[in-house]
Structures are given as structure tokens and as C-alpha cells.
Write an enzyme that holds these catalytic residues in place. Structure first.
Site, PDB file in Angstrom:
ATOM      1  N   HIS A 197      35.767   6.924  -4.058  1.00  6.16           N
ATOM      2  CA  HIS A 197      34.723   7.939  -3.961  1.00  6.16           C
ATOM      3  C   HIS A 197      33.564   7.519  -4.856  1.00  6.16           C
ATOM      4  O   HIS A 197      33.785   6.962  -5.924  1.00  6.16           O
ATOM      5  CB  HIS A 197      35.257   9.314  -4.400  1.00  6.16           C
ATOM      6  CG  HIS A 197      34.395  10.428  -3.948  1.00  6.16           C
ATOM      7  ND1 HIS A 197      33.313  10.863  -4.662  1.00  6.16           N
ATOM      8  CD2 HIS A 197      34.434  11.172  -2.816  1.00  6.16           C
ATOM      9  CE1 HIS A 197      32.733  11.839  -4.010  1.00  6.16           C
ATOM     10  NE2 HIS A 197      33.388  12.048  -2.880  1.00  6.16           N
ATOM     11  N   ASP A 226      40.093  13.170   2.107  1.00  7.56           N
ATOM     12  CA  ASP A 226      40.452  12.807   3.479  1.00  7.56           C
ATOM     13  C   ASP A 226      41.828  12.177   3.594  1.00  7.56           C
ATOM     14  O   ASP A 226      42.328  11.976   4.699  1.00  7.56           O
ATOM     15  CB  ASP A 226      39.411  11.828   4.047  1.00  7.56           C
ATOM     16  CG  ASP A 226      38.082  12.504   4.227  1.00  7.56           C
ATOM     17  OD1 ASP A 226      38.079  13.678   4.599  1.00  7.56           O
ATOM     18  OD2 ASP A 226      37.050  11.865   3.976  1.00  7.56           O
TER      19      ASP A 226
END
Ligand code: ACO
Length: 431
Positions: A308, A366
Site C-alpha cells: 500500500h 483487498d
């Protein structure tokens, strides 16, 4: 905007420039370079905005090192555990948790806007049946500006409010219709006696031939997935919405732009890509092969659902999502789901690997969401539309904040030009 009490000094071309420093409520200080070009005739260079704050905002705060995500100050794990999606929508949009009356009124307003203009069904019918639901959503949401003329004037606060409610209310209907269309089933109209998540599940899975009862465990899990995706400060799709809106474009066009940006596999499309990766891995004994590929400098393969831009410790949404995956699969009696087993083992092996530790790569939101969605019965192509549905409130909250901000001006980045200098045109016969 926070007052500048400190300054930074920049020495450039033998001259010194003083730059104000703005101190936020939380997070690192920000050097204000707005006057830099006019004063020093120089730009800053930051592709991908890794060190650049594009706006000030009061909505969401992320501390990537601590793995902290706050909406209006409230931690995401508390909101995911104690609140529910429409209450979080209210919080994001209006800044405070609602009173019981305010919540009831807000829920009633959303519920009464869930139907879409009947003519819009013909838009769906214009698509090929094998269209990706995200392609349909980009088109249909953009087309809302052709149907709801009375909420496109962004200078009118009342119209902005109507557009807000319409978008939040109609997005589940549009996502469900996109799904139904691609599987060749009739559209299912919304039901106002159901809550937001249950209504969405029914619109996706009911058929006219028989009764459909929403499983409350699944609707609670669905609601939690919506809550976990509701906003995430200035990510790529939100910045796209802000940039599109900075030109004065109408809200439906701006949200369509956000949906288009979200679709990419480096952003919202990662949930689909992640489940496809787990499918491809297939069994735990093949995990080392895929980890080796992800580490190989000569292979551009990445572990989907890992890494991320902001989180460098853990993604707090992933923690809740993992718990939720366990609960839902357990309750559905599929606790031995092979993808969940591969996912857990992949996470374990990757986190023990120095490559992932050094680069601070952790599972993101996710990584586990696709497993839950698949267990609920959604095909992978619906994962990103569900993300778009949930993120709509974040996009609109940020859009509203931006429009109401007196400092709002058109977004227009500069560039480091490295192309040819001026040269004379050469006629085709002389080239
Ligand atoms: N697998 C293997 N290596 C990775 C991964 C990954 N998933 N993610 C990053 N890396 C490596 C990169 O190769 C790079 O290595 P290098 O320094 O040797 O060149 C380093 O880690 C830093 O990666 P960047 O791409 O520079 O980091 P950035 O902040 O630009 O990208 C991103 C973040 C796009 C999320 C990236 O981690 C990624 O592609 N992850 C997979 C896709 C994904 O899960 N996206 C969802 C994000 S969350 C969301 O949108 C909801």
C-alpha cells in the site's frame, strides 16, 4: 487551513526563500509551496504525489506507520464493529455521528431514492451481455447527469445535497442491475423495507420465480464490507473525483471519473486480481513459487492484495476483513475454503520473508474481501463494482468538501518537460 507558525528555508540560485509550514491536527507538517513558482520561478517534482498534499481535509486521517485509519476522528475498527454503513455515510458527509432522529431521517431519504429513472434501463440494454459491470457502471453513472438535471448545478447547496442522496441511494441499484444484465436475469427493483445492504443482496440474488430471503449474517457482512471501503482520504480515485470536479463538472460526471480510476488493478481492481491470483496458486504447496516470482527483479509479477502506498505496518481494514472472512465462511459452513487456506498461508509465508518485511508489504483491504464476496455468491467481476458502490460516499464527501472550500481552484499540475526544444516544421517530402 492550519496557520503557518513555522517556516522552512529553501536556497536556490543563490537566493533564499522562506516557505510557510502548515501544521495539521494529526500527521506530518506540510511545507506550503503555493507561492514558490511566482517567487522563485521553480517547480517541484513529485510524480505519483508521494510527498505532496493536494488539499486540506477534515474527513479521513491515515497514519500509515501505525496502521491507523480515522473517519472524522473515529477509528475504523470501532466503526466497523459498532456502527453501520449508513451511519458512517452520515458521519463522512456531515462531520458528526447522527442523533437517532437525524439517522432516521437520513436513512429515510436514502431509502426513498433507491429507484432509478425507468428510461435508464435502456442504457443497460445497450451494452453487450459480456460487458464488465465496471464498464456499465462508468457509463450509467456518467449518464445520470442526463436524467437528473435538477441536481447538476454545483453552485446550489440544495442541488448538491440532492445529488449526494441520489448517488448513495442509487449506486446499489445500478451495481445490481449491471450484474443482473451480464448474467441474463431480469432486473430486481429495490425494496424499501430492507436495509441498505440487505436490499443490495436481494437486488443481486433474487429472481421473480421464487421468494428470496436475505440471510442476516450475509447482510451484516456486506454492510461491514461497505463500511470498510467507505473512504480513504486522497487515494487515486478520490483525487480523480476532486480533479474532475475542480473544473466545475457535475457530480455524476465526477463520480463516473472516480469509478473509472478505481477499476485499475493497482487500486480497486486489486480485489478481483487477488482472488484470481489465489485461484491460480490453487494449493498451499505452490505458494513458494509465487512468492519467488513476486521477489524476482526480472519478473514484474506482484502479489495482489499486498502493499500500500500509505500503510507501512498493517492495513487496519485488512485486520477486520480477515476476521469477517473467518466468521462468514464459518457460518456458511465453508471454513475449509481452499482459497482462504491459500490466502492465510500466503500471508504467513510472505510476512516471514525478509523481502516483504524490508519493503513493508502487508496484506491490504483487498486481500480478504474477495474471499467473502465469493462465498456470498458474487463473481469476481462484481468485486470492484461493490468497492465503487461503497466508496461513492467517500468520493461525494470529498467532493462536497472541495466545492464548499473558498480556496477551491482548478487542479492543474505542472511538468518537467524533457522533450524536443523549439524546431521548425519540415515538409513531408523533406523528412
Ligand atoms: N508484490 C511484490 N512486490 C511489491 C508489491 C507486491 N504486491 N508491492 C510493492 N512491491 C515492491 C515493488 O516492486 C517495489 O520494489 P523496489 O523498491 O525493489 O522497486 C517496492 O515494493 C515499492 O513498490 P511501489 O510500487 O514503488 O510502491 P507504491 O506505493 O507505488 O505502490 C501499490 C503501492 C500500487 C499498492 C503496490 O504495492 C501494488 O502494486 N500492490 C499490488 C496491487 C494491490 O494490492 N493494490 C491495492 C492497493 S489498496 C487499494 O487500492 C484499495
Amino acid at each position: 487551513m492550519a496557520d503557518a507558525k513555522k517556516t522552512a528555508k529553501l536556497t536556490f540560485d543563490g537566493k533564499e526563500f522562506e516557505l510557510p509550514i502548515l501544521s495539521p491536527t494529526c500527521g506530518p507538517d506540510v511545507i506550503d509551496i503555493r507561492k514558490l513558482y511566482s517567487q522563485a520561478d521553480v517547480f517541484t517534482y513529485d510524480p505519483g504525489f508521494t510527498s505532496t498534499a493536494s488539499c486540506d481535509s477534515t474527513i479521513t486521517f491515515i497514519d500509515g506507520d501505525k496502521g491507523e485509519l480515522l473517519h472524522r476522528g473515529y477509528p475504523i475498527d470501532q466503526l466497523a464493529g459498532k456502527s453501520h454503513f449508513l451511519e458512517v455515510c452520515y458521519l463522512l458527509l456531515y462531520g458528526e455521528l447522527p442523533s437517532a432522529d437525524q439517522l432516521e431521517d437520513f436513512e429515510a431519504r436514502v431509502t426513498n431514492h433507491t429507484m432509478i429513472h425507468d428510461q435508464m434501463q435502456f442504457l443497460f440494454r445497450g451494452f453487450r451481455r459480456d460487458a464488465h459491470p465496471m464498464a456499465i457502471m462508468v457509463g450509467v453513472v456518467g449518464a445520470m447527469s442526463a436524467f437528473y438535471h435538477d441536481s447538476t448545478d454545483i453552485t446550489d447547496p440544495w442541488q448538491r445535497e440532492v445529488a449526494t442522496i441520489r448517488l448513495i441511494a442509487k449506486m446499489p441499484t445500478i451495481a445490481a442491475m449491471a450484474y443482473k444484465y451480464t448474467i441474463g436475469q431480469p432486473f430486481v427493483y429495490p425494496r424499501n423495507d430492507l436495509d441498505y445492504a440487505a436490499n443490495f443482496l436481494r437486488m443481486c440474488f433474487a429472481v421473480p420465480a421464487e421468494d428470496y430471503e436475505v440471510n442476516p449474517i450475509l447482510s451484516r457482512a456486506m454492510d461491514r464490507i461497505f463500511t470498510l471501503h467507505a473512504d480513504h482520504e486522497q487515494n487515486a480515485s478520490t483525487s480523480t473525483v476532486r480533479l474532475a470536479s475542480s473544473s466545475g463538472a457535475n457530480p455524476f460526471a465526477c463520480i463516473a471519473a472516480g469509478i473509472a480510476c478505481l477499476w485499475g488493478p493497482a487500486h480497486g481492481g486489486a480485489n478481483q486480481a487477488c482472488l484470481e491470483m489465489l485461484e491460480e496458486i490453487g494449493s498451499v504447496d505452490r505458494i513458494p513459487e509465487f512468492i519467488a516470482r513476486a521477489k524476482d527483479k526480472d519478473d514484474d509479477y506482484r502479489l495482489m492484495g499486498f502493499g500500500h502506498r500509505v500503510y507501512k505496518n498493517f492495513d487496519p481494514r485488512a485486520t477486520v476483513m480477515k476476521q469477517s472472512a473467518d466468521e462468514v465462511l464459518d457460518l456458511l459452513g465453508v471454513e475449509n475454503n481452499p482459497k482462504l487456506q491459500v490466502a492465510k498461508e500466503l500471508e504467513r509465508q510472505a510476512l516471514e520473508d525478509p523481502y516483504f518485511a524490508e519493503k513493508k508489504l502487508f496484506p491490504n483491504v483487498d486481500f480478504y474481501s474477495g474471499i467473502i464476496l465469493e462465498a456470498m455468491g458474487f463473481p469476481t467481476s462484481m468485486f470492484t463494482p461493490i468497492f465503487a458502490l461503497a466508496r461513492t460516499v467517500g468520493w461525494i464527501s470529498q467532493w462536497k468538501e472541495m466545492i464548499a472550500d473558498p480556496q477551491n481552484k482548478i487542479g492543474r499540475p505542472r511538468q518537467l518537460y524533457v522533450g524536443e526544444g523549439p524546431r521548425d516544421y519540415v515538409d513531408v517530402e523533406d523528412r
